[in-house]
Design a protein around this motif. Sequence first.
Motif, mmCIF file in Angstrom:
data_model
loop_
_atom_site.group_PDB
_atom_site.id
_atom_site.type_symbol
_atom_site.label_atom_id
_atom_site.label_comp_id
_atom_site.label_asym_id
_atom_site.label_seq_id
_atom_site.Cartn_x
_atom_site.Cartn_y
_atom_site.Cartn_z
ATOM 1 N N ALA A 1 17.001 27.358 -30.926
ATOM 2 C CA ALA A 1 16.453 27.143 -29.582
ATOM 3 C C ALA A 1 17.535 26.634 -28.636
ATOM 4 O O ALA A 1 17.458 26.833 -27.426
ATOM 5 N N ALA A 2 18.551 25.963 -29.199
ATOM 6 C CA ALA A 2 19.666 25.512 -28.353
ATOM 7 C C ALA A 2 20.580 26.692 -28.048
ATOM 8 O O ALA A 2 20.931 26.936 -26.893
ATOM 9 N N ALA B 1 19.190 30.853 -17.417
ATOM 10 C CA ALA B 1 17.890 30.454 -16.867
ATOM 11 C C ALA B 1 18.052 29.374 -15.799
ATOM 12 O O ALA B 1 17.386 29.401 -14.756
ATOM 13 N N THR B 2 18.956 28.436 -16.046
ATOM 14 C CA THR B 2 19.151 27.333 -15.103
ATOM 15 C C THR B 2 19.555 27.850 -13.725
ATOM 16 O O THR B 2 18.976 27.453 -12.698
ATOM 17 N N HIS C 1 11.271 22.387 -19.593
ATOM 18 C CA HIS C 1 12.674 21.995 -19.788
ATOM 19 C C HIS C 1 13.190 21.451 -18.444
ATOM 20 O O HIS C 1 12.713 21.864 -17.386
ATOM 21 N N ALA D 1 15.541 22.221 -16.791
ATOM 22 C CA ALA D 1 15.987 23.315 -15.909
ATOM 23 C C ALA D 1 14.863 23.826 -15.013
ATOM 24 O O ALA D 1 15.115 24.439 -13.973
ATOM 25 N N VAL E 1 7.208 29.501 -23.365
ATOM 26 C CA VAL E 1 7.244 28.804 -24.661
ATOM 27 C C VAL E 1 7.997 27.490 -24.463
ATOM 28 O O VAL E 1 9.090 27.481 -23.897
ATOM 29 N N ALA F 1 13.019 31.520 -21.208
ATOM 30 C CA ALA F 1 14.213 31.274 -22.030
ATOM 31 C C ALA F 1 13.882 31.200 -23.517
ATOM 32 O O ALA F 1 14.655 31.673 -24.359
ATOM 33 N N GLN F 2 12.726 30.589 -23.850
ATOM 34 C CA GLN F 2 12.368 30.458 -25.274
ATOM 35 C C GLN F 2 11.396 31.541 -25.716
ATOM 36 O O GLN F 2 10.925 31.513 -26.858
ATOM 37 N N HIS G 1 22.249 33.607 -24.180
ATOM 38 C CA HIS G 1 22.779 33.002 -25.416
ATOM 39 C C HIS G 1 21.704 32.574 -26.403
ATOM 40 O O HIS G 1 22.008 32.292 -27.559
ATOM 41 N N LYS G 2 20.456 32.501 -25.965
ATOM 42 C CA LYS G 2 19.372 32.188 -26.911
ATOM 43 C C LYS G 2 18.814 33.458 -27.539
ATOM 44 O O LYS G 2 17.950 33.404 -28.406
ATOM 45 N N ARG H 1 18.652 20.235 -34.091
ATOM 46 C CA ARG H 1 18.935 19.404 -32.924
ATOM 47 C C ARG H 1 18.106 18.135 -33.005
ATOM 48 O O ARG H 1 16.919 18.172 -33.356
ATOM 49 N N ARG I 1 14.441 18.576 -34.435
ATOM 50 C CA ARG I 1 13.842 19.891 -34.161
ATOM 51 C C ARG I 1 14.545 20.981 -34.965
ATOM 52 O O ARG I 1 15.749 21.184 -34.815
#
Length: 419
Positions: free
Chosen positions: A43-44, A107-108, A136, A138, A186, A215-216, A238-239, A372, A392
């Motif tokens: 997820a990171a 996403a940010t 999040h 973001a 998510v 993003a998730q 990147h996710k 994480r 997590r």
Amino acid sequence: MTQSTFKTPSSPLNDIDVAAIRRDFPVLHQEVNGHPLVYLDNAASSQKPVQVIEAIDHYYRMDNANVHRGVHRLSQRATDAYEGARSKVRQFVNAKSDKEIVFVRGATEAVNLIAQSFVRPNIEPGDEILISYLEHHANIVPWQMLCEQTGAKLNVIPMLESGELDLSGFDSLLTDKTKIMAVGQVSNALGTVNPVKEMIAKAKAKGIPVLIDGAQAVPHMQVDVQDLDCDFYVFSGHKMFAPTGIGAFYGKQSLLEAMPPWQGGGDMILSVSFEHTEYNAVPYKFEAGTPHIAGAIGLGAAIDYMQSIGIANITAYEHALLSYATEKVSAMADVRIIGTAQNKASVLSFMIEDVHPHDVGTIFDQQGVAIRAGHHCAQPVMQFYGIAATARASFAFYNTEQEVDSLIKAIKTTQELFA
Ligand code: 7TS
């Protein structure tokens, strides 16, 4: 479900060839602290298959040039590859047109762009922005900044102990002052899958524009922006097995066309003089400066890769893996799962009694298990539960049942160390 259920040939855990998939991910084949790496921090950021690495490598070895400006062959090839990646993203989220896909850093950046370019020009003091408790940072901070800039008010959809959104008072939060609803599909901290389609339908019925933070979601499930009928959909590469520094957002073409540009510079203009500058058409109006060409190409390759496995297969496999992990962790004494929503995707947040999550993360690392530990950039969620952090584990389609067993073993080792 019992463990034996998962071993049957009909289990979704047998639907994809994980051994073959794992061979595509070089980074997974290493030892960390004398143990085989068990990477459960997807997820990171997720790992990259050779297909993505090679697409980037090929671009830099053979095609490297700037896009949209050269008449020479390399520039044409770079432009074709970059625009080809845009088409892949368009098809991946089922947008109507490539013009609706804007490349960004992630996403940010997308949320900030939409806050400043779409919402800010039309907002007045006293207007409202609606987000949820599960966001999040973001999808919180850019809206707080906008509120500070404009005197607008931030409203928040509350959450329940289960980690689901409390939608009992949802209708009353959608007012004639609401300028946008921005919610995640998510939750990154808990894995909750929100009923965004129903939420979007209610917002749209009142004429309220909607941004979905996907993003998730995109690494785990099929996304169809036309079916959702959202106005904006944002995500990071990147996710989803692509490089860092590249992401994309979908925006309805009519809205993008009406929005002012966000950043000014090269590539976003048609003509410039000191008296007057004419902006380029969408999506280029929002892509000032030389973009992350290699990143976009890598994102396209990541989409090809996910589609070669099949998004539905990914969803089913990860669902079975999460169920297996949830069942095992639930059976352990003195371990509490944080976030028990009915509908979850690929995230298992937990607390081991009397052990700080950061210690959990460090002890796990000693055993090669990467998770994480922290607030996951979702501090309001932590505040809701009255905790500072969780441990997590987050899964991807290359994770295995055996790796879940390593996670369980790491929890036991941690408990023994602190006994
Ligand atoms: N939205 C959600 C739901 C996220 O999970 C994240 C990153 C972002 C937005 C921001 O993405 P970025 O690529 O622009 O940074 N989430 C996480 C996480 O859970 N652990 O590290 C980053």
